[in-house]
Write a protein that holds these residues in place. Structure first.
Motif, PDB file in Angstrom:
ATOM      1  N   ALA A   1       0.834  -1.202   0.000  1.00 48.76           N
ATOM      2  CA  ALA A   1       0.000   0.000   0.000  1.00 48.76           C
ATOM      3  C   ALA A   1       0.871   1.256   0.000  1.00 48.76           C
ATOM      4  O   ALA A   1       0.589   2.224  -0.717  1.00 48.76           O
ATOM      5  N   LEU A   2       1.940   1.240   0.790  1.00 50.39           N
ATOM      6  CA  LEU A   2       2.846   2.391   0.819  1.00 50.39           C
ATOM      7  C   LEU A   2       3.520   2.591  -0.534  1.00 50.39           C
ATOM      8  O   LEU A   2       3.653   3.722  -1.005  1.00 50.39           O
ATOM      9  N   LYS A   3       3.931   1.497  -1.152  1.00 53.92           N
ATOM     10  CA  LYS A   3       4.566   1.598  -2.478  1.00 53.92           C
ATOM     11  C   LYS A   3       3.573   2.125  -3.506  1.00 53.92           C
ATOM     12  O   LYS A   3       3.906   2.974  -4.332  1.00 53.92           O
ATOM     13  N   ARG A   4       2.327   1.646  -3.445  1.00 52.29           N
ATOM     14  CA  ARG A   4       1.307   2.099  -4.377  1.00 52.29           C
ATOM     15  C   ARG A   4       1.039   3.602  -4.200  1.00 52.29           C
ATOM     16  O   ARG A   4       0.952   4.344  -5.162  1.00 52.29           O
ATOM     17  N   ARG A   5       0.961   4.054  -2.945  1.00 56.49           N
ATOM     18  CA  ARG A   5       0.735   5.488  -2.692  1.00 56.49           C
ATOM     19  C   ARG A   5       1.927   6.324  -3.175  1.00 56.49           C
ATOM     20  O   ARG A   5       1.740   7.420  -3.693  1.00 56.49           O
ATOM     21  N   ALA A   6       3.133   5.823  -2.994  1.00 59.15           N
ATOM     22  CA  ALA A   6       4.314   6.550  -3.476  1.00 59.15           C
ATOM     23  C   ALA A   6       4.291   6.639  -4.998  1.00 59.15           C
ATOM     24  O   ALA A   6       4.603   7.690  -5.569  1.00 59.15           O
ATOM     25  N   ASP A   7       3.928   5.559  -5.668  1.00 59.66           N
ATOM     26  CA  ASP A   7       3.837   5.576  -7.129  1.00 59.66           C
ATOM     27  C   ASP A   7       2.748   6.537  -7.602  1.00 59.66           C
ATOM     28  O   ASP A   7       2.919   7.258  -8.592  1.00 59.66           O
ATOM     29  N   GLU A   8       1.597   6.551  -6.886  1.00 63.27           N
ATOM     30  CA  GLU A   8       0.517   7.471  -7.245  1.00 63.27           C
ATOM     31  C   GLU A   8       0.964   8.922  -7.073  1.00 63.27           C
ATOM     32  O   GLU A   8       0.664   9.780  -7.910  1.00 63.27           O
ATOM     33  N   ALA A   9       1.687   9.205  -5.995  1.00 63.62           N
ATOM     34  CA  ALA A   9       2.182  10.567  -5.766  1.00 63.62           C
ATOM     35  C   ALA A   9       3.172  10.961  -6.865  1.00 63.62           C
ATOM     36  O   ALA A   9       3.151  12.089  -7.360  1.00 63.62           O
ATOM     37  N   LYS A  10       4.026  10.029  -7.242  1.00 66.52           N
ATOM     38  CA  LYS A  10       5.001  10.298  -8.306  1.00 66.52           C
ATOM     39  C   LYS A  10       4.288  10.595  -9.626  1.00 66.52           C
ATOM     40  O   LYS A  10       4.627  11.543 -10.332  1.00 66.52           O
ATOM     41  N   GLU A  11       3.266   9.802  -9.951  1.00 67.87           N
ATOM     42  CA  GLU A  11       2.505  10.026 -11.182  1.00 67.87           C
ATOM     43  C   GLU A  11       1.768  11.358 -11.127  1.00 67.87           C
ATOM     44  O   GLU A  11       1.680  12.076 -12.132  1.00 67.87           O
ATOM     45  N   SER A  12       1.264  11.706  -9.953  1.00 68.28           N
ATOM     46  CA  SER A  12       0.566  12.988  -9.791  1.00 68.28           C
ATOM     47  C   SER A  12       1.516  14.160 -10.027  1.00 68.28           C
ATOM     48  O   SER A  12       1.162  15.132 -10.704  1.00 68.28           O
ATOM     49  N   VAL A  13       2.714  14.061  -9.498  1.00 67.22           N
ATOM     50  CA  VAL A  13       3.705  15.118  -9.699  1.00 67.22           C
ATOM     51  C   VAL A  13       4.097  15.188 -11.167  1.00 67.22           C
ATOM     52  O   VAL A  13       4.209  16.276 -11.735  1.00 67.22           O
ATOM     53  N   LYS A  14       4.284  14.038 -11.805  1.00 69.74           N
ATOM     54  CA  LYS A  14       4.618  14.028 -13.240  1.00 69.74           C
ATOM     55  C   LYS A  14       3.514  14.675 -14.060  1.00 69.74           C
ATOM     56  O   LYS A  14       3.765  15.433 -14.985  1.00 69.74           O
TER      57      LYS A  14
ATOM     58  N   ASP B   1      12.582  16.599 -17.851  1.00 67.10           N
ATOM     59  CA  ASP B   1      13.845  17.256 -18.178  1.00 67.10           C
ATOM     60  C   ASP B   1      14.720  17.520 -16.958  1.00 67.10           C
ATOM     61  O   ASP B   1      15.856  17.941 -17.105  1.00 67.10           O
ATOM     62  N   VAL B   2      14.215  17.294 -15.758  1.00 66.33           N
ATOM     63  CA  VAL B   2      14.972  17.592 -14.539  1.00 66.33           C
ATOM     64  C   VAL B   2      16.096  16.572 -14.376  1.00 66.33           C
ATOM     65  O   VAL B   2      15.872  15.364 -14.482  1.00 66.33           O
ATOM     66  N   ASP B   3      17.300  17.080 -14.147  1.00 60.83           N
ATOM     67  CA  ASP B   3      18.440  16.211 -13.870  1.00 60.83           C
ATOM     68  C   ASP B   3      18.524  16.027 -12.365  1.00 60.83           C
ATOM     69  O   ASP B   3      19.029  16.886 -11.639  1.00 60.83           O
ATOM     70  N   TRP B   4      17.999  14.923 -11.857  1.00 65.93           N
ATOM     71  CA  TRP B   4      17.903  14.700 -10.412  1.00 65.93           C
ATOM     72  C   TRP B   4      19.264  14.512  -9.775  1.00 65.93           C
ATOM     73  O   TRP B   4      19.442  14.779  -8.591  1.00 65.93           O
TER      74      TRP B   4
END
Length: 163
Positions: free
Chosen positions: A65-78, A87-90
């Motif tokens: 569940a934590l991994k799924r929420r992290a992936d959802e947050a990442k997709e939301s930011v994208k 284009d961001v060089d992390w």
């Protein structure tokens, strides 16, 4: 869990790195490796073999569940940032790569170069025939040169709003 951090080299025997530097031990939650093993054994005894599969399943579901929420947050930011996010060089933003001394040195050199270019002159190092770091003027030398040009009969400029 304990992680050994060495400035350079590997954490060899005796708590020393490859160059003989002391190894700094970083503990997670203030617990070292042996204490973590003791805690795991105590948890296994307290929970017991009957309830262990149930708790392991709950832990698995929690991690998923934590991994799924992290992936959802990442997709939301994208989605919010759009193409700019790709284009961001992390690696550039990684704070572990920054050396404050290098940053200050480069900023001072850029400032001096920009100032000289704006005046239309060359840097002292270039005028001397080489642009090596060893021939750059130190801040103390620059201060002494400016102090020698200052008019000692007039008081120093004073800004009452700056104090």
């Amino acid at each position: 869990m304990s992680v050994q951090v060495v400035a350079a080299g590997w954490g060899g025997p005796g708590g020393r790195g490859a160059e003989g530097r002391a190894v700094e031990s970083v503990n997670m939650f203030g617990i070292n490796g042996s204490e973590m093993i003791v805690l795991l054994v105590v948890v296994l005894v307290v929970i017991g073999p009957q309830r262990l599969p149930e708790y392991a399943q709950q832990l698995r579901d929690l991690v998923r569940a934590l991994k799924r929420r992290a992936d959802e947050a990442k997709e939301s930011v994208k989605k919010d940032f759009g193409e700019d996010f790709e284009d961001v060089d992390w690696q550039k933003l990684d704070p572990r790569q920054y050396d404050p001394r290098r940053i200050v040195r480069e900023a001072l050199q850029e400032e001096e170069t920009a100032t000289r270019a704006a005046r239309g002159g060359t840097t002292r190092a270039q005028a001397a025939g080489g642009a090596t770091a060893a021939t750059l003027v130190t801040p103390i030398q620059r201060y002494q040169e400016q102090a020698s040009r200052r008019d000692a009969t007039r008081p120093a400029p004073f800004d009452p709003d700056a104090t």
